[in-house]
Write a protein that holds these residues in place. Structure first.
Motif, PDB file in Angstrom:
ATOM      1  N   ALA A   1     -11.123   5.644  -5.696  1.00 50.04           N
ATOM      2  CA  ALA A   1     -11.428   4.221  -5.694  1.00 50.04           C
ATOM      3  C   ALA A   1     -10.605   3.449  -6.710  1.00 50.04           C
ATOM      4  CB  ALA A   1     -12.919   4.010  -5.952  1.00 50.04           C
ATOM      5  N   ASP A   2      -9.956   4.153  -7.638  1.00 49.57           N
ATOM      6  CA  ASP A   2      -9.147   3.469  -8.644  1.00 49.57           C
ATOM      7  C   ASP A   2      -7.789   3.020  -8.108  1.00 49.57           C
ATOM      8  OD1 ASP A   2      -8.521   6.214  -8.475  1.00 49.57           O
ATOM      9  OD2 ASP A   2      -7.565   6.175 -10.442  1.00 49.57           O
ATOM     10  N   LEU A   3      -7.428   3.458  -6.905  1.00 43.74           N
ATOM     11  CA  LEU A   3      -6.180   2.993  -6.297  1.00 43.74           C
ATOM     12  C   LEU A   3      -6.351   1.550  -5.848  1.00 43.74           C
ATOM     13  CD1 LEU A   3      -5.240   6.058  -4.063  1.00 43.74           C
ATOM     14  CD2 LEU A   3      -4.118   5.334  -6.159  1.00 43.74           C
ATOM     15  N   ASN A   4      -5.388   0.695  -6.177  1.00 41.81           N
ATOM     16  CA  ASN A   4      -5.478  -0.691  -5.707  1.00 41.81           C
ATOM     17  C   ASN A   4      -4.969  -0.767  -4.267  1.00 41.81           C
ATOM     18  OD1 ASN A   4      -2.607  -1.153  -5.649  1.00 41.81           O
ATOM     19  ND2 ASN A   4      -2.648  -1.548  -7.855  1.00 41.81           N
ATOM     20  N   ALA A   5      -5.065  -1.929  -3.666  1.00 35.06           N
ATOM     21  CA  ALA A   5      -4.732  -2.093  -2.250  1.00 35.06           C
ATOM     22  C   ALA A   5      -3.282  -1.714  -1.948  1.00 35.06           C
ATOM     23  CB  ALA A   5      -5.019  -3.524  -1.807  1.00 35.06           C
ATOM     24  N   SER A   6      -2.353  -2.097  -2.799  1.00 36.20           N
ATOM     25  CA  SER A   6      -0.948  -1.778  -2.517  1.00 36.20           C
ATOM     26  C   SER A   6      -0.682  -0.278  -2.685  1.00 36.20           C
ATOM     27  CB  SER A   6      -0.005  -2.611  -3.387  1.00 36.20           C
ATOM     28  OG  SER A   6      -0.130  -2.276  -4.737  1.00 36.20           O
ATOM     29  N   GLN A   7      -1.329   0.362  -3.634  1.00 39.60           N
ATOM     30  CA  GLN A   7      -1.180   1.806  -3.800  1.00 39.60           C
ATOM     31  C   GLN A   7      -1.778   2.551  -2.599  1.00 39.60           C
ATOM     32  OE1 GLN A   7      -3.253   1.873  -7.566  1.00 39.60           O
ATOM     33  NE2 GLN A   7      -1.391   2.558  -8.625  1.00 39.60           N
ATOM     34  N   LEU A   8      -2.929   2.098  -2.160  1.00 34.29           N
ATOM     35  CA  LEU A   8      -3.588   2.703  -1.011  1.00 34.29           C
ATOM     36  C   LEU A   8      -2.735   2.561   0.242  1.00 34.29           C
ATOM     37  CD1 LEU A   8      -6.169   4.162  -0.213  1.00 34.29           C
ATOM     38  CD2 LEU A   8      -7.253   1.946   0.100  1.00 34.29           C
ATOM     39  N   LYS A   9      -2.141   1.396   0.435  1.00 34.07           N
ATOM     40  CA  LYS A   9      -1.264   1.183   1.592  1.00 34.07           C
ATOM     41  C   LYS A   9      -0.020   2.050   1.501  1.00 34.07           C
ATOM     42  CE  LYS A   9       1.061  -2.170   4.501  1.00 34.07           C
ATOM     43  NZ  LYS A   9       1.725  -1.095   5.173  1.00 34.07           N
ATOM     44  N   ALA A  10       0.583   2.147   0.322  1.00 33.68           N
ATOM     45  CA  ALA A  10       1.780   2.980   0.160  1.00 33.68           C
ATOM     46  C   ALA A  10       1.466   4.438   0.463  1.00 33.68           C
ATOM     47  CB  ALA A  10       2.336   2.830  -1.253  1.00 33.68           C
ATOM     48  N   LEU A  11       0.340   4.930  -0.006  1.00 31.89           N
ATOM     49  CA  LEU A  11      -0.057   6.313   0.252  1.00 31.89           C
ATOM     50  C   LEU A  11      -0.347   6.513   1.741  1.00 31.89           C
ATOM     51  CD1 LEU A  11      -0.642   9.138  -0.708  1.00 31.89           C
ATOM     52  CD2 LEU A  11      -2.899   8.353  -1.452  1.00 31.89           C
ATOM     53  N   THR A  12      -1.034   5.579   2.345  1.00 32.88           N
ATOM     54  CA  THR A  12      -1.329   5.657   3.777  1.00 32.88           C
ATOM     55  C   THR A  12      -0.050   5.643   4.593  1.00 32.88           C
ATOM     56  OG1 THR A  12      -3.480   4.618   3.461  1.00 32.88           O
ATOM     57  CG2 THR A  12      -2.564   4.541   5.684  1.00 32.88           C
ATOM     58  N   ASP A  13       0.877   4.772   4.264  1.00 34.18           N
ATOM     59  CA  ASP A  13       2.159   4.722   4.969  1.00 34.18           C
ATOM     60  C   ASP A  13       2.906   6.041   4.827  1.00 34.18           C
ATOM     61  OD1 ASP A  13       1.624   2.117   5.757  1.00 34.18           O
ATOM     62  OD2 ASP A  13       2.958   1.212   4.271  1.00 34.18           O
ATOM     63  N   TYR A  14       2.846   6.635   3.648  1.00 35.33           N
ATOM     64  CA  TYR A  14       3.497   7.925   3.425  1.00 35.33           C
ATOM     65  C   TYR A  14       2.851   9.001   4.308  1.00 35.33           C
ATOM     66  CZ  TYR A  14       5.389  12.032   1.074  1.00 35.33           C
ATOM     67  OH  TYR A  14       6.017  13.217   0.796  1.00 35.33           O
ATOM     68  N   ILE A  15       1.537   9.033   4.361  1.00 29.54           N
ATOM     69  CA  ILE A  15       0.840   9.995   5.216  1.00 29.54           C
ATOM     70  C   ILE A  15       1.246   9.789   6.669  1.00 29.54           C
ATOM     71  CG2 ILE A  15      -1.433  10.682   6.121  1.00 29.54           C
ATOM     72  CD1 ILE A  15      -2.536   9.957   3.264  1.00 29.54           C
ATOM     73  N   LEU A  16       1.262   8.542   7.112  1.00 22.24           N
ATOM     74  CA  LEU A  16       1.600   8.248   8.499  1.00 22.24           C
ATOM     75  C   LEU A  16       3.050   8.562   8.840  1.00 22.24           C
ATOM     76  CD1 LEU A  16      -0.432   4.968   8.965  1.00 22.24           C
ATOM     77  CD2 LEU A  16      -0.860   7.173  10.071  1.00 22.24           C
ATOM     78  N   SER A  17       3.903   8.662   7.847  1.00 18.16           N
ATOM     79  CA  SER A  17       5.313   8.986   8.111  1.00 18.16           C
ATOM     80  C   SER A  17       5.468  10.417   8.626  1.00 18.16           C
ATOM     81  CB  SER A  17       6.158   8.780   6.849  1.00 18.16           C
ATOM     82  OG  SER A  17       5.946   9.823   5.902  1.00 18.16           O
ATOM     83  N   PHE A  18       4.422  11.225   8.539  1.00 17.23           N
ATOM     84  CA  PHE A  18       4.465  12.604   9.028  1.00 17.23           C
ATOM     85  C   PHE A  18       3.914  12.747  10.447  1.00 17.23           C
ATOM     86  CE2 PHE A  18       4.780  12.931   4.493  1.00 17.23           C
ATOM     87  CZ  PHE A  18       5.840  13.816   4.372  1.00 17.23           C
ATOM     88  N   LYS A  19       3.564  11.642  11.058  1.00 15.21           N
ATOM     89  CA  LYS A  19       3.042  11.664  12.427  1.00 15.21           C
ATOM     90  C   LYS A  19       4.114  12.243  13.351  1.00 15.21           C
ATOM     91  CE  LYS A  19       0.761   8.812  15.813  1.00 15.21           C
ATOM     92  NZ  LYS A  19      -0.546   8.232  15.721  1.00 15.21           N
ATOM     93  N   ASP A  20       3.684  13.128  14.259  1.00 14.26           N
ATOM     94  CA  ASP A  20       4.627  13.706  15.214  1.00 14.26           C
ATOM     95  C   ASP A  20       5.246  12.609  16.051  1.00 14.26           C
ATOM     96  OD1 ASP A  20       4.594  16.455  14.703  1.00 14.26           O
ATOM     97  OD2 ASP A  20       2.769  16.760  15.863  1.00 14.26           O
ATOM     98  N   LYS A  21       6.550  12.704  16.212  1.00 16.72           N
ATOM     99  CA  LYS A  21       7.290  11.749  17.045  1.00 16.72           C
ATOM    100  C   LYS A  21       7.276  12.288  18.471  1.00 16.72           C
ATOM    101  CE  LYS A  21       8.847   9.938  13.092  1.00 16.72           C
ATOM    102  NZ  LYS A  21       7.897  10.318  12.098  1.00 16.72           N
ATOM    103  N   LYS A  22       6.451  11.740  19.311  1.00 15.13           N
ATOM    104  CA  LYS A  22       6.329  12.259  20.689  1.00 15.13           C
ATOM    105  C   LYS A  22       7.077  11.396  21.653  1.00 15.13           C
ATOM    106  CE  LYS A  22       2.012  14.490  19.750  1.00 15.13           C
ATOM    107  NZ  LYS A  22       0.630  14.602  19.969  1.00 15.13           N
TER     108      LYS A  22
END
Length: 107
Positions: free
Chosen positions: A86-107
């Motif tokens: 919960a200590d992550l601010n909105a921009s940190q949370l978005k950056a981490l989420t974007d990083y996670i989503l960058s591993f989505k399989d390219k189908k």
């Protein structure tokens, strides 16, 4: 004059290479907060970022990071073993989420 242009070109090239080698904000947060339990493409203690990205929406990922105690059941997990970040601010949370989503399989 030619020497000055050469030095400027080398300096610009060095800065470009240095900037390219720097990890993204999302990757830095991954290394700081997530790496102990998650890996990018392989299962560890927690699911891989690839499997998370293939199954979850950005909103679900952000909710699970910020408040896993209140989201794990709705995401189909039998129990919660993830700490809240919960200590992550909105921009940190978005950056981490974007990083996670960058591993989505390219189908």
């Amino acid at each position: 004059m030619k020497r000055g242009i050469g030095i400027a070109a080398i300096t610009l090239l060095a800065l470009t290479v240095s900037a390219a080698a720097e990890p993204s904000a999302g990757e830095r947060y991954f290394k700081e907060y997530c790496w102990g339990c998650h890996h990018q493409t392989a299962e560890a203690f927690g699911p891989s970022f690839r499997s998370i990205a293939d199954k979850r929406t950005p909103a679900q990922i952000m909710a699970q990071i910020a408040d896993p105690e209140h989201t794990y059941k709705s995401l189909g997990y039998a129990r919660n073993s993830m700490p809240a970040f919960a200590d992550l601010n909105a921009s940190q949370l978005k950056a981490l989420t974007d990083y996670i989503l960058s591993f989505k399989d390219k189908k």
